[in-house]
Design an enzyme around this catalytic site. Structure first.
Site, PDB file in Angstrom:
ATOM      1  N   VAL A  27       1.966   1.361   2.946  1.00 23.62           N
ATOM      2  CA  VAL A  27       3.560   0.508   1.909  1.00 23.62           C
ATOM      3  C   VAL A  27       4.087   1.519   1.542  1.00 23.62           C
ATOM      4  CG1 VAL A  27       4.167  -1.334   2.019  1.00 23.62           C
ATOM      5  CG2 VAL A  27       2.576  -1.139   4.548  1.00 23.62           C
ATOM      6  N   CYS A  28       3.105   1.501   0.070  1.00 24.82           N
ATOM      7  CA  CYS A  28       3.945   1.910  -1.173  1.00 24.82           C
ATOM      8  C   CYS A  28       5.238   2.720  -0.790  1.00 24.82           C
ATOM      9  CB  CYS A  28       2.443   1.985  -1.345  1.00 24.82           C
ATOM     10  SG  CYS A  28       1.093   0.975  -1.733  1.00 24.82           S
ATOM     11  N   PRO A  29       4.679   3.583  -0.079  1.00 22.19           N
ATOM     12  CA  PRO A  29       5.993   5.003  -0.474  1.00 22.19           C
ATOM     13  C   PRO A  29       7.386   4.780  -0.146  1.00 22.19           C
ATOM     14  CG  PRO A  29       4.493   5.886   1.631  1.00 22.19           C
ATOM     15  CD  PRO A  29       3.604   4.617   0.775  1.00 22.19           C
TER      16      PRO A  29
END
Length: 166
Positions: free
Chosen positions: A47-49
């Site tokens: 999710v972070c990217p």
């Protein structure tokens, strides 16, 4: 720990800068500008990217508002560097145009009150706009809505202008 009615905790830590060099970064070096300081759990997660890339895609809009972006996670500067130099098509974030701060000791996350179980930072966003200080927290699964940041920066700037005209 409450951050209400307190100055933002200052820090100096290693960071991967926009040109991919690793150097010390100090939050107070951005004094006089609006700052969006956002925390995410870890590099190389799924999710972070998307959120880091979304902030980067909007960086010119933030710069037009005299606003700097700074990301922080509990990873090392070497992990940040590896993630930044990995192509987006292969799970990396590619060339980001803002500092990626390494909070390997977890002291920054702890000082902002978002360290979860002494392991990772929760998703958190801190907006500094002069005397205006706004905090957003998000669940570990949800992405943050970065579009609201620009709205809040404009509101803080308008409030500052009104205040100076009194």
């Amino acid at each position: 720990m409450s951050l209400v009615a307190t100055p933002a905790p200052d820090f100096t830590a290693k960071a991967v800068m926009p040109d991919n060099c690793i150097e010390d970064f100090t939050l107070s070096s951005l004094r006089g500008k609006y700052v969006v300081l956002f925390f995410y759990p870890m590099d190389f997660t799924f999710v972070c990217p998307t959120e880091l890339i979304a902030f980067d895609n909007s960086i010119e809009k933030f710069r037009a508002l005299n606003t700097e972006l700074v990301s922080v996670s509990v990873d090392s500067e070497y992990s940040h560097y590896a993630w930044k130099t990995t192509e987006r098509s292969k799970g990396g974030v590619g060339k980001l145009r803002y500092p990626m701060v390494a909070d390997f000791t977890k002291e920054i996350s702890r000082s902002y009150g978002i360290l979860l179980n002494n392991s990772v930072a929760l998703r958190g966003l801190f907006l500094f706009a002069g005397s205006f200080f706004c905090i957003f927290f998000h669940s570990r699964r949800d992405q943050r809505c970065f579009f609201g940041c620009a709205f809040l920066i404009r509101a803080a700037a308008a409030h500052g202008k009104q205040k100076s005209n009194r």
